[in-house]
Design a protein around this motif. Sequence first.
Motif: not given
Lengths: 392, 392
Positions: B198, A267-268, A270-271, B295, B195, B202
């Motif tokens: 996340i 989704n982001f 950075v992912e 998530k 970030a 991730e």
Amino acid sequence: MSEYFEHDRDGNSVGLVEKKFHTFAAAPDELLLESGARLGPITVAYETMGALNADKSNVVLVTHALSGDSHVAGYYTGNDPKPGWWDIMVGPGKGIDTDRYFVICSNVLGGCMGTTGPASLNPATGRPYGLDFPVVTIGDMVKVQKSLLDHLGIKKLLAVIGGSIGGMQVIEWAINYPDMVASAIMLATTTRHSALAIAFNEIGRQAIMSDPNFSKGDYYGGPKPDLGLALARMVGHVTYLSDDAMRSKFGRRLQDRESLSFDFDANFQVESYLRYQGSKFVQRFDANTFLYVTKAADYFDVRHHHGHGSQVEAFAGVKAKALVISFTSDWLYPTYQSRNMVKAMKKNGLDVSFCEIEAKCGHDAFLLPNERLSTLVNRFLKRVYEEENDAL
Amino acid sequence: MSEYFEHDRDGNSVGLVEKKFHTFAAAPDELLLESGARLGPITVAYETMGALNADKSNVVLVTHALSGDSHVAGYYTGNDPKPGWWDIMVGPGKGIDTDRYFVICSNVLGGCMGTTGPASLNPATGRPYGLDFPVVTIGDMVKVQKSLLDHLGIKKLLAVIGGSIGGMQVIEWAINYPDMVASAIMLATTTRHSALAIAFNEIGRQAIMSDPNFSKGDYYGGPKPDLGLALARMVGHVTYLSDDAMRSKFGRRLQDRESLSFDFDANFQVESYLRYQGSKFVQRFDANTFLYVTKAADYFDVRHHHGHGSQVEAFAGVKAKALVISFTSDWLYPTYQSRNMVKAMKKNGLDVSFCEIEAKCGHDAFLLPNERLSTLVNRFLKRVYEEENDAL
């Protein structure tokens, strides 16, 4: 290590370069490693830029970090999309000015870009070494570089320069060959890994070794542990950046969508970025090399190997003039580690300059365009060159 | 999250507690989630400690983080080797004094310790949900907690308290149920993930989803993605600690050996520690829950969900007195994030106290014995209780 910045193909590149090879240990048991194991034959892949002067007094050896190779600058062909990994630093008029200096860079022992490593053929079996390749050290890597220089007839280095694991090789050079190294430039490096740095490397190694395709390192010719290596690379990438760098680069921006998708897609941004970096890396890098080079870095400890537990004693025999540079946002090898190294050098009366550069981009800063960094390196090299040639 | 500290079985534990269950959404489509999906039946596992007073004015709701559960303190039997996860904070005379307050803690929605989650039976198929379980949010978790309180006849919370992802639930409580929450205590938390945070989540999710045993989340009854979950846990553990904490805890000490082994075994203590934490975690935790709870944490963003992009606006309706605590060495949710939250609260004229506690142990600090932390919480609760009861 970072590859997300794109280089312009400008007029200041060294232009076309050629990868060369030198085999120096032809017998299977020719090179004695620090572990006590013996290894051969050993081929080293290297590249040179600039011109060697008549008295061979303008040699700069560049050492590379985990994912680097001998291709430090320039292009192999007119069609390469990207130049070597440090083209921002190495070239005419740049930090390491190839109009003045003869630059050499070789792939490390244990690497996967031409120098003998775990993917090379084991003469005992006729098959790739895999995990039968011996665990090598930073000292072993430097020994191989020394043999290359012997082959090239180079007896003195104006400078050895490298960042991160490349910086460890610089330190090892200054300690092991004090009469050969006129100056040493250590960037974003450390004299030993913290538990934190070891932890991240170990997670990367576990990711690789947990991959069912790893097959105890004997995966050549079959499916490769790409998922594990991609994960290891993702972990690495986070450690090369900083909280600040990631905030300004990605923040919480979404990838190709207006709102959250309520699923486990990326989704982001950075992912997506991490997934992309991971998948790109596996196309060019060998998982076993990741194991060996990170292990060498984790083992590196000048206190232990050279100083009977004392960092000051470790630097006692060093003669090189030193330039040590750290970066404010580097949390993998934070500035305090550079400061400690500088202190130990100063206690030995060494000529050492230290600079902490304000940079937002974390450990990767040494690989990114930075006017201050280039200027510091350029001026330091000029000074050392003048002093050395006055002294002659 | 951390479990490497051992609790003493002392006289200050709440003693024996019982895990209870409440099913509040009996129909398959009863609970409307933020994503728009509907979910039911929903069972929530919870525990209570201390005694509810006559006017039900002494209720403290504890919310847990990623790997926590309803078992916040005390023991289930006389033979438990360890008490609940926050026994250092919850008990007679402790930070949350069970002689004075009635403490409730429930397992989050999406969890794997008794509350409905991806391992629960999907009424549509008669098999575990796996990835058919809808993506839930911090707001959904809080909605479930609210239903539990309704069931218990509790109309007012003296305090909601939690750290990390538990702290996000506290924030959500204060925003969504302003008239119900007299005070909110947020520890080591943030109003949205950076970030960096996340990225680490991730990597953990990718490790799980890359494990061949993951089988798109449908692994119940077969081999589980233990290797992936162990890796995810290893990454998590590094983010919960700090450079400092790891240095003092492990440094470069070797594990059960005198010298380096020159192989890929765990040479350093930090390597053994991570491998141990990873392998221990898989015995008690469900990989799918790791996906769903991380998530939910990544999605959490008060600016976006409650403030039209403004953090100040997000807190506009809040009435709770707030205590915000950050820890100096927490680099997962650094102090600047808490400060920003406090600023936004103050701009709304809220009664908010903020304290940054000097602690070496990183993000995990809120789970570790800390006199200052316990005292701050204890005094804050006393003050709020007195003010609330004066006000009645």
